[in-house]
Design a protein around this motif. Structure first.
Motif, PDB file in Angstrom:
ATOM      1  N   VAL A  12      21.023  -8.046 -13.045  1.00  8.05           N
ATOM      2  CA  VAL A  12      21.873  -8.732 -12.071  1.00  8.05           C
ATOM      3  C   VAL A  12      21.642  -8.165 -10.669  1.00  8.05           C
ATOM      4  CG1 VAL A  12      24.271  -9.102 -11.348  1.00  8.05           C
ATOM      5  CG2 VAL A  12      23.619  -9.441 -13.727  1.00  8.05           C
ATOM      6  N   VAL A  13      21.572  -6.849 -10.561  1.00  4.52           N
ATOM      7  CA  VAL A  13      21.333  -6.228  -9.249  1.00  4.52           C
ATOM      8  C   VAL A  13      19.956  -6.605  -8.724  1.00  4.52           C
ATOM      9  CG1 VAL A  13      21.036  -4.017  -8.063  1.00  4.52           C
ATOM     10  CG2 VAL A  13      22.953  -4.351  -9.619  1.00  4.52           C
ATOM     11  N   LEU A  14      18.957  -6.654  -9.596  1.00  4.38           N
ATOM     12  CA  LEU A  14      17.628  -7.081  -9.167  1.00  4.38           C
ATOM     13  C   LEU A  14      17.661  -8.520  -8.647  1.00  4.38           C
ATOM     14  CD1 LEU A  14      14.608  -6.460  -8.895  1.00  4.38           C
ATOM     15  CD2 LEU A  14      14.337  -7.233 -11.259  1.00  4.38           C
ATOM     16  N   LEU A  15      18.425  -9.384  -9.301  1.00  8.46           N
ATOM     17  CA  LEU A  15      18.565 -10.764  -8.828  1.00  8.46           C
ATOM     18  C   LEU A  15      19.294 -10.832  -7.489  1.00  8.46           C
ATOM     19  CD1 LEU A  15      19.389 -12.595 -12.177  1.00  8.46           C
ATOM     20  CD2 LEU A  15      17.237 -12.631 -10.893  1.00  8.46           C
ATOM     21  N   ILE A  16      20.290  -9.983  -7.296  1.00  7.12           N
ATOM     22  CA  ILE A  16      21.004  -9.938  -6.015  1.00  7.12           C
ATOM     23  C   ILE A  16      20.059  -9.458  -4.909  1.00  7.12           C
ATOM     24  CG2 ILE A  16      22.820  -8.735  -4.728  1.00  7.12           C
ATOM     25  CD1 ILE A  16      24.497  -8.858  -7.315  1.00  7.12           C
ATOM     26  N   ASP A  26      25.033 -10.157   5.961  1.00 13.38           N
ATOM     27  CA  ASP A  26      25.766  -8.896   6.018  1.00 13.38           C
ATOM     28  C   ASP A  26      26.518  -8.586   4.731  1.00 13.38           C
ATOM     29  OD1 ASP A  26      24.853  -8.419   8.564  1.00 13.38           O
ATOM     30  OD2 ASP A  26      26.599  -9.325   9.544  1.00 13.38           O
ATOM     31  N   VAL A  27      27.047  -9.604   4.080  1.00  8.12           N
ATOM     32  CA  VAL A  27      27.819  -9.372   2.858  1.00  8.12           C
ATOM     33  C   VAL A  27      26.919  -8.789   1.761  1.00  8.12           C
ATOM     34  CG1 VAL A  27      29.176 -10.472   1.035  1.00  8.12           C
ATOM     35  CG2 VAL A  27      29.502 -11.154   3.408  1.00  8.12           C
ATOM     36  N   LEU A  28      25.762  -9.400   1.543  1.00  3.02           N
ATOM     37  CA  LEU A  28      24.844  -8.868   0.530  1.00  3.02           C
ATOM     38  C   LEU A  28      24.349  -7.477   0.908  1.00  3.02           C
ATOM     39  CD1 LEU A  28      22.654 -11.955  -0.460  1.00  3.02           C
ATOM     40  CD2 LEU A  28      24.386 -10.801  -1.829  1.00  3.02           C
ATOM     41  N   ASN A  29      24.133  -7.248   2.189  1.00  2.27           N
ATOM     42  CA  ASN A  29      23.697  -5.929   2.642  1.00  2.27           C
ATOM     43  C   ASN A  29      24.749  -4.863   2.321  1.00  2.27           C
ATOM     44  OD1 ASN A  29      21.976  -4.080   3.842  1.00  2.27           O
ATOM     45  ND2 ASN A  29      22.771  -4.458   5.886  1.00  2.27           N
ATOM     46  N   ILE A  30      26.007  -5.173   2.570  1.00  2.00           N
ATOM     47  CA  ILE A  30      27.088  -4.226   2.272  1.00  2.00           C
ATOM     48  C   ILE A  30      27.205  -4.005   0.766  1.00  2.00           C
ATOM     49  CG2 ILE A  30      29.601  -3.931   2.348  1.00  2.00           C
ATOM     50  CD1 ILE A  30      29.483  -5.325   5.112  1.00  2.00           C
ATOM     51  N   VAL A  31      27.149  -5.084  -0.001  1.00  2.00           N
ATOM     52  CA  VAL A  31      27.221  -4.957  -1.468  1.00  2.00           C
ATOM     53  C   VAL A  31      26.089  -4.070  -1.975  1.00  2.00           C
ATOM     54  CG1 VAL A  31      26.949  -6.252  -3.629  1.00  2.00           C
ATOM     55  CG2 VAL A  31      28.459  -7.116  -1.848  1.00  2.00           C
ATOM     56  N   LEU A  32      24.891  -4.279  -1.480  1.00  2.00           N
ATOM     57  CA  LEU A  32      23.748  -3.477  -1.925  1.00  2.00           C
ATOM     58  C   LEU A  32      23.890  -2.021  -1.517  1.00  2.00           C
ATOM     59  CD1 LEU A  32      20.767  -5.914  -1.330  1.00  2.00           C
ATOM     60  CD2 LEU A  32      21.784  -5.200  -3.497  1.00  2.00           C
ATOM     61  N   VAL A  34      26.732  -0.341  -0.977  1.00  2.00           N
ATOM     62  CA  VAL A  34      27.799   0.278  -1.778  1.00  2.00           C
ATOM     63  C   VAL A  34      27.286   0.576  -3.186  1.00  2.00           C
ATOM     64  CG1 VAL A  34      30.052  -0.145  -2.856  1.00  2.00           C
ATOM     65  CG2 VAL A  34      29.699  -0.673  -0.435  1.00  2.00           C
ATOM     66  N   TYR A  35      26.626  -0.388  -3.811  1.00  2.00           N
ATOM     67  CA  TYR A  35      26.104  -0.178  -5.158  1.00  2.00           C
ATOM     68  C   TYR A  35      25.053   0.931  -5.167  1.00  2.00           C
ATOM     69  CZ  TYR A  35      23.878  -0.849  -9.633  1.00  2.00           C
ATOM     70  OH  TYR A  35      23.366  -0.634 -10.886  1.00  2.00           O
ATOM     71  N   LEU A  40      23.320   6.221  -6.725  1.00  2.00           N
ATOM     72  CA  LEU A  40      22.666   7.484  -6.376  1.00  2.00           C
ATOM     73  C   LEU A  40      23.576   8.673  -6.674  1.00  2.00           C
ATOM     74  CD1 LEU A  40      20.179   8.875  -5.248  1.00  2.00           C
ATOM     75  CD2 LEU A  40      21.104   8.526  -2.956  1.00  2.00           C
ATOM     76  N   ILE A  41      24.841   8.554  -6.341  1.00  2.00           N
ATOM     77  CA  ILE A  41      25.798   9.625  -6.646  1.00  2.00           C
ATOM     78  C   ILE A  41      25.890   9.841  -8.153  1.00  2.00           C
ATOM     79  CG2 ILE A  41      28.252  10.245  -6.603  1.00  2.00           C
ATOM     80  CD1 ILE A  41      28.360   8.944  -3.797  1.00  2.00           C
ATOM     81  N   SER A  42      25.970   8.760  -8.916  1.00  2.00           N
ATOM     82  CA  SER A  42      26.078   8.908 -10.374  1.00  2.00           C
ATOM     83  C   SER A  42      24.815   9.532 -10.953  1.00  2.00           C
ATOM     84  CB  SER A  42      26.388   7.573 -11.036  1.00  2.00           C
ATOM     85  OG  SER A  42      25.265   6.725 -11.008  1.00  2.00           O
ATOM     86  N   LYS A  43      23.652   9.178 -10.410  1.00  2.00           N
ATOM     87  CA  LYS A  43      22.397   9.774 -10.890  1.00  2.00           C
ATOM     88  C   LYS A  43      22.345  11.255 -10.546  1.00  2.00           C
ATOM     89  CE  LYS A  43      20.305   6.081 -12.497  1.00  2.00           C
ATOM     90  NZ  LYS A  43      19.870   5.926 -13.858  1.00  2.00           N
ATOM     91  N   LEU A  44      22.806  11.627  -9.358  1.00  2.00           N
ATOM     92  CA  LEU A  44      22.802  13.041  -8.968  1.00  2.00           C
ATOM     93  C   LEU A  44      23.815  13.853  -9.770  1.00  2.00           C
ATOM     94  CD1 LEU A  44      22.395  12.693  -5.108  1.00  2.00           C
ATOM     95  CD2 LEU A  44      20.692  13.531  -6.741  1.00  2.00           C
TER      96      LEU A  44
END
Length: 108
Positions: A12-16, A26-32, A34-35, A40-44
């Protein structure tokens, strides 16, 4: 193909991201952003919380699938010249590989 159930969010993220490449706004940029930051935080966090690392790597999806998703994500983001976001995804990809190798080494 049962592993697709484990990886639906990545698809889904790849499709977004692909949608963002064709219809940047701007909306998609902000969503991307934030995600990306949350991912990155969860991976770290997997480096300091071993239980989180074992849960993160408990998937039936083949590692090649994630390399393909991360590679396509980075390629799309560099194509649309969003270098900072692309760089963040390179970090996510690298941290994921290191985390996977650490988990594989600890199982041996």
């Amino acid at each position: 193909m049962k592993w697709l159930k484990d990886a639906y969010l990545d698809v889904v993220v790849l499709l977004i991201i692909a949608l963002y490449a064709f219809y940047p706004n701007d909306v998609l940029n902000i969503v991307l952003w934030v995600y990306t930051v949350l991912l990155l935080i969860s991976k770290l966090l997997t480096f300091v919380m071993p239980t989180l690392n074992s849960k993160a790597n408990k998937t039936s999806a083949p590692p090649l699938f994630y390399h393909l998703v991360y590679g396509l994500t980075v390629a799309i983001l560099f194509y649309v010249e969003n270098l900072y976001l692309g760089g963040a995804w390179i970090l996510i990809w690298g941290v994921s590989v290191i985390s996977f190798l650490n988990t594989k080494k600890s199982k041996s």
